[in-house]
Scaffold this active site. Structure first.
Site, PDB file in Angstrom:
ATOM      1  N   ARG A  44       0.860  -1.189   0.000  1.00 47.07           N
ATOM      2  CA  ARG A  44       0.000   0.000   0.000  1.00 47.07           C
ATOM      3  C   ARG A  44       0.892   1.234   0.000  1.00 47.07           C
ATOM      4  O   ARG A  44       2.109   1.136   0.068  1.00 47.07           O
ATOM      5  CB  ARG A  44      -1.034  -0.015   1.151  1.00 47.07           C
ATOM      6  CG  ARG A  44      -0.677  -0.701   2.418  1.00 47.07           C
ATOM      7  CD  ARG A  44       0.383  -0.037   3.238  1.00 47.07           C
ATOM      8  NE  ARG A  44       0.178   1.380   3.391  1.00 47.07           N
ATOM      9  CZ  ARG A  44       1.143   2.246   3.634  1.00 47.07           C
ATOM     10  NH1 ARG A  44       2.410   1.854   3.772  1.00 47.07           N
ATOM     11  NH2 ARG A  44       0.888   3.535   3.758  1.00 47.07           N
ATOM     12  N   GLY A  45       0.230   2.407  -0.071  1.00 48.17           N
ATOM     13  CA  GLY A  45       0.987   3.650  -0.236  1.00 48.17           C
ATOM     14  C   GLY A  45       1.043   3.923  -1.731  1.00 48.17           C
ATOM     15  O   GLY A  45       1.389   3.021  -2.518  1.00 48.17           O
ATOM     16  N   ALA A  46       0.729   5.172  -2.118  1.00 49.00           N
ATOM     17  CA  ALA A  46       0.520   5.464  -3.542  1.00 49.00           C
ATOM     18  C   ALA A  46       1.683   5.058  -4.465  1.00 49.00           C
ATOM     19  O   ALA A  46       1.469   4.313  -5.441  1.00 49.00           O
ATOM     20  CB  ALA A  46       0.168   6.942  -3.690  1.00 49.00           C
ATOM     21  N   ARG A  84      -7.659  -0.485  -6.568  1.00 51.24           N
ATOM     22  CA  ARG A  84      -7.794   0.583  -5.555  1.00 51.24           C
ATOM     23  C   ARG A  84      -7.940   1.890  -6.324  1.00 51.24           C
ATOM     24  O   ARG A  84      -7.047   2.284  -7.067  1.00 51.24           O
ATOM     25  CB  ARG A  84      -6.570   0.636  -4.616  1.00 51.24           C
ATOM     26  CG  ARG A  84      -6.577  -0.477  -3.593  1.00 51.24           C
ATOM     27  CD  ARG A  84      -5.659  -0.175  -2.421  1.00 51.24           C
ATOM     28  NE  ARG A  84      -6.270   0.727  -1.462  1.00 51.24           N
ATOM     29  CZ  ARG A  84      -5.583   1.332  -0.479  1.00 51.24           C
ATOM     30  NH1 ARG A  84      -4.279   1.143  -0.364  1.00 51.24           N
ATOM     31  NH2 ARG A  84      -6.200   2.125   0.379  1.00 51.24           N
ATOM     32  N   GLN A 191      -1.787   2.104   9.985  1.00 53.86           N
ATOM     33  CA  GLN A 191      -0.523   2.246   9.223  1.00 53.86           C
ATOM     34  C   GLN A 191       0.508   3.052  10.013  1.00 53.86           C
ATOM     35  O   GLN A 191       1.708   2.866   9.847  1.00 53.86           O
ATOM     36  CB  GLN A 191      -0.774   2.944   7.870  1.00 53.86           C
ATOM     37  CG  GLN A 191      -1.511   2.120   6.851  1.00 53.86           C
ATOM     38  CD  GLN A 191      -3.001   2.383   6.912  1.00 53.86           C
ATOM     39  OE1 GLN A 191      -3.553   2.608   7.977  1.00 53.86           O
ATOM     40  NE2 GLN A 191      -3.662   2.316   5.775  1.00 53.86           N
ATOM     41  N   ASP A 232      -2.305  10.828  -2.075  1.00 55.78           N
ATOM     42  CA  ASP A 232      -2.676   9.769  -3.014  1.00 55.78           C
ATOM     43  C   ASP A 232      -3.054  10.334  -4.375  1.00 55.78           C
ATOM     44  O   ASP A 232      -2.947   9.651  -5.387  1.00 55.78           O
ATOM     45  CB  ASP A 232      -3.817   8.932  -2.449  1.00 55.78           C
ATOM     46  CG  ASP A 232      -3.275   8.055  -1.346  1.00 55.78           C
ATOM     47  OD1 ASP A 232      -3.147   8.531  -0.213  1.00 55.78           O
ATOM     48  OD2 ASP A 232      -2.915   6.893  -1.648  1.00 55.78           O
ATOM     49  N   ASN A 242      -5.704  12.252   0.673  1.00 56.31           N
ATOM     50  CA  ASN A 242      -4.730  11.491   1.458  1.00 56.31           C
ATOM     51  C   ASN A 242      -5.505  10.696   2.508  1.00 56.31           C
ATOM     52  O   ASN A 242      -6.734  10.792   2.602  1.00 56.31           O
ATOM     53  CB  ASN A 242      -3.686  12.417   2.093  1.00 56.31           C
ATOM     54  CG  ASN A 242      -2.535  11.645   2.703  1.00 56.31           C
ATOM     55  OD1 ASN A 242      -1.996  10.729   2.067  1.00 56.31           O
ATOM     56  ND2 ASN A 242      -2.154  11.940   3.924  1.00 56.31           N
TER      57      ASN A 242
HETATM   58  O1  MRU Z   1      -4.484   3.242   2.323  1.00 57.48           O
HETATM   59  P1  MRU Z   1      -3.007   3.431   2.206  1.00 57.48           P
HETATM   60  O2  MRU Z   1      -2.245   2.882   3.348  1.00 57.48           O
HETATM   61  O3  MRU Z   1      -2.502   2.984   0.865  1.00 57.48           O
HETATM   62  O4  MRU Z   1      -2.853   5.028   2.259  1.00 57.48           O
HETATM   63  C1  MRU Z   1      -1.577   5.581   2.219  1.00 57.48           C
HETATM   64  C2  MRU Z   1      -1.616   7.059   2.286  1.00 57.48           C
HETATM   65  O5  MRU Z   1      -2.649   7.688   2.385  1.00 57.48           O
HETATM   66  C3  MRU Z   1      -0.302   7.756   2.096  1.00 57.48           C
HETATM   67  O6  MRU Z   1      -0.279   8.953   2.820  1.00 57.48           O
HETATM   68  C4  MRU Z   1      -0.104   8.076   0.601  1.00 57.48           C
HETATM   69  O7  MRU Z   1      -0.368   6.947  -0.193  1.00 57.48           O
HETATM   70  C5  MRU Z   1       1.251   8.556   0.314  1.00 57.48           C
HETATM   71  S1  MRU Z   1       2.470   7.311   0.483  1.00 57.48           S
HETATM   72  C6  MRU Z   1       3.949   8.002   0.072  1.00 57.48           C
END
Ligand code: MRU
Length: 344
Positions: A44-46, A84, A191, A232, A242
């Site tokens: 996960r994470g963009a 996603r 997270q 995101d 985000n």
């Molecule tokens: O749902 P997630 O854990 O994928 O969400 C992650 C976030 O919202 C982060 O802040 C975003 O993806 C940036 S990661 C560098």
């Protein structure tokens, strides 16, 4: 080993759903396993979602033995597109892979496979470089004796390099500018507590975990002098999607007069959307809210809402730390200028 690694036509993904207690890798032999890992937030994470998508498409290509690779991969890409919906990096990766496919449609399937894998590797390397650049641009604007608050996880687990917002934290620590980091637990999937805590512990950075509802308290006590979070998807006017809770922090920050920065690579910008209200916000299974670490926390009869992200309007954002430098409002003209520079 990195959070994602390609070895002998197998994609290894560190299973983040098990962190911080277990460091297990999922071995993906088929692209469907990559989609499953993205949906279940094992990765996960963009930026990391983007890289996993690129490798997933390359994996699908390499394992394909049929006679119509173009139609097959178009179908695979549309399956990734619905895994996603909010992080635009996923669509950025799909577009890059689709361009390789379309520009080389006349080549043999085996040549197409090689080119797709090369593109996935290129996307991975670029994300690493972007993450490094964001970390140093960000460390420059961090004040001396910084007491940073961050939300969710935006470190090595969410990107390929040191991170975006957390990359800035790590770099500021190296530069001797950081006094302390407050990080939110980030319900429902934790997270912050599970992943950011793990990364800060490994880097030996002085830090304190707070629950999401303590943000106002720590600000009112003067414990924080800058907030940096990830993104995101950022629209043309700078509205930012985000992790859920970011908007609440941005409103509090404005009341307390604390600078509020977004840190994100240019692959997280969506130049096709002007307003944040047009960003699709992923709604996840309410079970994630009704439980905590797999345990039920309320009565069976209770219903819950579970939007994974919220939108912070550009007006609440002090600046955006990108891999091309830090930009300040009004954002639109600066975003368009970066786009122009990139396409030269
Ligand atoms: O749902 P997630 O854990 O994928 O969400 C992650 C976030 O919202 C982060 O802040 C975003 O993806 C940036 S990661 C560098």
């Amino acid at each position: 080993m990195n959070i994602i690694e390609w070895k002998n036509n197998v994609l290894y993904i560190l299973d983040q759903s098990k962190l911080p207690f277990k460091e297990d890798y999922i071995l993906c032999f088929k692209y469907q396993q990559v989609i499953d890992a993205i949906k279940k937030m094992k990765i996960r994470g963009a930026p990391a979602i983007g890289v996993a998508t690129a490798y997933g498409i390359a994996l699908a290509a390499i394992k394909y033995t049929g006679s119509n690779i173009l139609d097959y991969l178009n179908e695979v890409m549309s399956e990734f597109a619905i895994s996603r919906p909010t992080a635009v990096n996923l669509f950025f990766a799909i577009n890059r892979m689709a361009n390789i496919l379309n520009n080389n449609r006349n080549l043999s399937p085996s040549d197409i496979k090689i080119l797709l894998l090369e593109e996935a590797k290129r996307i991975e390397n670029e994300e690493r470089e972007k993450s490094d650049a964001i970390s140093s641009y960000g460390a420059e604007i961090v004040p001396e004796k910084a007491r940073i608050l961050t939300h969710c996880n935006t470190g090595s687990l969410a990107t390929i390099g040191p991170g975006t917002a957390l990359g800035v934290v790590k770099e500021a620590w190296k530069w001797g500018k950081l006094e302390h980091v407050y990080f939110t637990e980030t319900r429902p999937l934790l997270q912050g507590a599970r992943l950011t805590g793990w990364e800060l512990y490994k880097e030996k950075i002085p830090s304190t975990l707070i629950t999401d509802n303590m943000v106002g308290y720590v600000m009112s006590k003067g414990l924080v002098n800058i907030v940096i979070v990830g993104a995101d998807r950022i629209t043309l006017r700078g509205d930012t999607a985000n992790k859920i809770g970011t908007y609440m922090i941005a409103v509090l920050v404005n009341y307390h007069n604390i600078p509020f920065y977004i840190a994100a690579p240019f692959s997280s910008f969506d130049l096709n959307i002007e307003n944040g209200s047009d960003i699709p916000v992923e709604e996840r299974d309410s079970e994630e809210v009704l439980t905590c670490m797999g345990k039920k926390i309320t009565l069976d009869e209770i219903k819950a809402l579970n939007p994974a992200f919220d939108i912070t309007p550009a007006e609440l954002i002090t600046g955006i730390i990108t891999d091309k430098g830090v930009i300040y409002p009004p954002f639109k003209e600066k975003i368009l200028k970066i786009k122009e520079e990139i396409s030269k």
